[in-house]
Design a protein around this motif. Structure first.
Motif, PDB file in Angstrom:
ATOM      1  N   TRP A   1      29.654  55.950  84.398  1.00 38.78           N
ATOM      2  CA  TRP A   1      30.234  55.432  85.632  1.00 38.78           C
ATOM      3  C   TRP A   1      29.793  53.993  85.890  1.00 38.78           C
ATOM      4  CZ3 TRP A   1      27.472  55.503  90.690  1.00 38.78           C
ATOM      5  CH2 TRP A   1      28.264  55.003  91.714  1.00 38.78           C
ATOM      6  N   LEU A   2      28.516  53.691  85.668  1.00 41.93           N
ATOM      7  CA  LEU A   2      27.991  52.359  85.973  1.00 41.93           C
ATOM      8  C   LEU A   2      28.167  51.353  84.841  1.00 41.93           C
ATOM      9  CD1 LEU A   2      24.677  53.327  87.799  1.00 41.93           C
ATOM     10  CD2 LEU A   2      26.856  52.602  88.816  1.00 41.93           C
TER      11      LEU A   2
ATOM     12  N   HIS B   1      27.247  66.098  88.241  1.00 41.53           N
ATOM     13  CA  HIS B   1      26.986  65.626  89.609  1.00 41.53           C
ATOM     14  C   HIS B   1      26.446  64.199  89.647  1.00 41.53           C
ATOM     15  CE1 HIS B   1      23.034  66.840  88.308  1.00 41.53           C
ATOM     16  NE2 HIS B   1      22.503  66.330  89.393  1.00 41.53           N
ATOM     17  N   ALA B   2      26.153  63.623  88.482  1.00 34.76           N
ATOM     18  CA  ALA B   2      25.640  62.253  88.421  1.00 34.76           C
ATOM     19  C   ALA B   2      26.759  61.215  88.334  1.00 34.76           C
ATOM     20  CB  ALA B   2      24.674  62.104  87.244  1.00 34.76           C
TER      21      ALA B   2
ATOM     22  N   ARG C   1      26.843  46.274  90.361  1.00 36.48           N
ATOM     23  CA  ARG C   1      27.530  45.316  89.475  1.00 36.48           C
ATOM     24  C   ARG C   1      26.595  44.672  88.455  1.00 36.48           C
ATOM     25  NH1 ARG C   1      31.756  41.667  92.562  1.00 36.48           N
ATOM     26  NH2 ARG C   1      32.667  41.520  90.494  1.00 36.48           N
ATOM     27  N   PRO C   2      25.353  44.309  88.832  1.00 35.95           N
ATOM     28  CA  PRO C   2      24.467  43.697  87.838  1.00 35.95           C
ATOM     29  C   PRO C   2      24.056  44.629  86.690  1.00 35.95           C
ATOM     30  CG  PRO C   2      23.596  43.388  90.076  1.00 35.95           C
ATOM     31  CD  PRO C   2      24.753  44.325  90.170  1.00 35.95           C
ATOM     32  N   LEU C   3      24.356  45.914  86.819  1.00 40.34           N
ATOM     33  CA  LEU C   3      23.958  46.877  85.791  1.00 40.34           C
ATOM     34  C   LEU C   3      24.976  47.010  84.671  1.00 40.34           C
ATOM     35  CD1 LEU C   3      22.657  49.691  88.167  1.00 40.34           C
ATOM     36  CD2 LEU C   3      21.315  47.935  86.980  1.00 40.34           C
ATOM     37  N   LYS C   4      26.210  46.624  84.936  1.00 41.42           N
ATOM     38  CA  LYS C   4      27.277  46.779  83.947  1.00 41.42           C
ATOM     39  C   LYS C   4      26.935  46.010  82.666  1.00 41.42           C
ATOM     40  CE  LYS C   4      32.236  47.136  83.867  1.00 41.42           C
ATOM     41  NZ  LYS C   4      32.353  48.533  84.172  1.00 41.42           N
ATOM     42  N   GLY C   5      27.031  46.716  81.550  1.00 42.94           N
ATOM     43  CA  GLY C   5      26.736  46.111  80.258  1.00 42.94           C
ATOM     44  C   GLY C   5      25.263  46.129  79.868  1.00 42.94           C
ATOM     45  N   ARG C   6      24.404  46.588  80.757  1.00 39.77           N
ATOM     46  CA  ARG C   6      22.968  46.659  80.458  1.00 39.77           C
ATOM     47  C   ARG C   6      22.687  47.874  79.584  1.00 39.77           C
ATOM     48  NH1 ARG C   6      20.179  43.076  83.808  1.00 39.77           N
ATOM     49  NH2 ARG C   6      18.660  43.277  82.158  1.00 39.77           N
TER      50      ARG C   6
END
Length: 174
Positions: A82-83, A11-12, A62-67
């Motif tokens: 997903w993120l 569900h996440a 978007r700023p979370l991608k690759g973090r």
């Protein structure tokens, strides 16, 4: 740390929930053929709402991608996928097993080299190891204590849960 077939936290990931909704609608329509039109109508409305929400959440995130993050457990594994967030370590050496001092030392060393944006635990988990780790790390990652699922029974609870998760994660990203 990638979710596997045994991870119940599907569900996440809202995209996977669309798949679940479609499968459920199909099954419900087969079980109640007289309700098929209403079921299909409700599914289309849900898909429309979800598509808009997913686009908005992905834009915000978007700023979370690759973090990177350090987690307590794989509770948010599908969310990370997903993120585009990479969990670099788990505080639990095995699900449900509290970390030993040796495991925490390894996690600290890994955290120092990977420099995660946050240490993320679910609100039902013991925060002591995460607080200790956060205090020991030189880059002082944010400590996020998030609900692992919805916390009320209102119709929009799942959407509000995602709003909260995304906003808290984005706030933690420097």
């Amino acid at each position: 740390m990638v979710p596997d077939k045994g991870n119940p936290h599907v569900h996440a990931d809202p995209q996977r929930m669309l798949l679940v909704a479609r499968a459920l609608a199909s099954r419900f329509a087969a079980l109640a053929p007289l309700e098929k039109n209403r079921i299909e109508h409700n599914l289309k409305a849900f898909e429309s709402t979800m598509t808009g929400k997913i686009q908005a959440w992905e834009q915000l995130a978007r700023p979370l991608k690759g973090r990177t993050v350090i987690t307590q457990h794989a509770s948010f594994g599908y969310l990370w996928l997903w993120l585009g967030i990479t969990p670099v370590a788990d505080l639990e050496p095995k699900p449900g097993i509290p970390p030993t001092p040796a495991h925490l030392a390894k996690t600290l060393q890994l955290g120092q080299s990977k420099r995660p944006m946050a240490i993320v635990i679910a609100q039902h988990q013991d925060p002591k190891p995460a607080k200790w780790l956060s205090g020991q790390m030189s880059n002082s990652p944010a400590l996020l204590i998030l609900p692992a699922t919805v916390t009320d029974v209102q119709a929009d609870a799942w959407f509000r849960w995602f709003d909260l998760l995304i906003s808290r994660l984005v706030q933690a990203a420097p």
